[in-house]
Motif scaffolding. Sequence first.
Motif: not given
Length: 509
Positions: A21-37, A195-200
């Motif tokens: 529902d209206n989700i925004t995600l922006q990935l920078r070059k050369g980063e590991i971006h976690a998607l948590l939920g 990185l989709i995860t829920h491991k903090l």
Amino acid sequence: MEYVIEMLNIRKEFGSFVANDNITLQLRKGEIHALLGENGAGKSTLMNVLFGLYQPEAGEIRVRGEKVNITSPNVANDLGIGMVHQHFMLVQNFTVTENIILGAEPKSGLKIDRATAREKVRQISEQYGLAVDPDAKIEDISVGMQQRVEILKTLYRGADILIFDEPSAVLTPQEIKELIQIMNRLIAEGKSIILITHKLKEIMEVADRCTTIRRGKYIGTVDIDETMTQSRLAEMMVGREVNFDAEYSKANPQELVLDIKNLVVKDGRGIKAVDGLNLDVRAGEIVGIAGIDGNGQTELIEAITGLRRAESGEVFLNNKSIKNLKPRKVTEAGIGHIPQDRHKHGLVLDYSIGHNMVLQTYYQKPYSKAGIMNYKQVMEKAQTLIEKFDVRTPSPETFARALSGGNQQKAIIAREVDRSPDLLIAAQPTRGLDVGAIEFIHEQLVLEREKGRAVLLISFELEEILQVSDRIAVLYEGRTVAFLDPKETNEIELGFLMAGGKKEEVGRS
């Protein structure tokens, strides 16, 4: 700021159910971006939109600044996007090389150029430190190695943006360490990772930034630096404070429920995987089994539950032998089983959640009479369990396949715990679950123990073993080599004993 991926105001619906529902995600070059939920928050759905498996109802996607329409995974691959799925997409009786090149085979005339393919696979595996035998069949290699094959598949197709969907959910602690090294190596080589995860703990260790979604809605994006903590991330994820160090009441063990003597069980190759094992579990206690994967845990569980034949020894439940009984007879004798492989032994994926909730009892009243199933009773029971165990599903009639991995696991746990069996075998019960769900499942296991039930917990998570168990049995090469009080041991001692060390030698080296 240069973004290689921008997902802006994405909305994805399944009928009347809004997954994103209206989700925004922006990935920078050369980063590991976690998607948590949480389980069922919409993480995998969002990434399936990015990979072209789903089409969004609203929003737009930009790749390297340009608006794109990703209509299929082939389009995603052409844009340099690769996805490593939580449940591997591999052909079991194909070789590693055959799986990697499938659909993108190099040709020599009309024939597949296997030599060229094999050499390219070897070069990529060396470049990224992904050592794997290119000629091995998938069915013969470990889960960790299969994941490497999935990563190699994306790299073979030229991906420089990689999506990892719950990559550590099925890995051992050692394999998780290796995976983290692989991700860091990929970043060093110029890749970008979601990185989709829920491991903090993993997020704190490897991620640069983290975007959190809850029940399909965008919560926020934060930098992972010295100011961010696991507690703050957990609160963003579940919307409340999570207790990481719950203190449970002291156990009051009673009569013997499970009694195993000199058990011998062979694996599929005819080798003794369980070799003279002795183990007992009493009513009113949780016995945790600590051991490195491959030391007989799987064969032990299967022998107790009737899924594998025992060669010799004894298995008693409430003083009655259950050795080599059929699985239904074992279940009726009073055993509940949360299996470590939820797809193989826990669910029928193309059955509804309702029918999966009664897999152990469908032939009994009130769900069946004279061989005819009472559909209304089945669905009413399922709805009760869905609400009690917070299984995120549109309805009891939804196919199990359509649920997130964590919600599939919660459905199994609901079914088995609800029957309140004399012995509950919980094998990796929190694998793939978020911190809020883990907290709930631990409470359920302790509740069963307080009802006077016996619980056998098998987990590769030593924190879980130490926190929930009343006694710990250490397994090494198919034998129990030590029994420990969790309040008088720690992860270092457990790790030493799990690797074959002797108790009297702990602390010497």
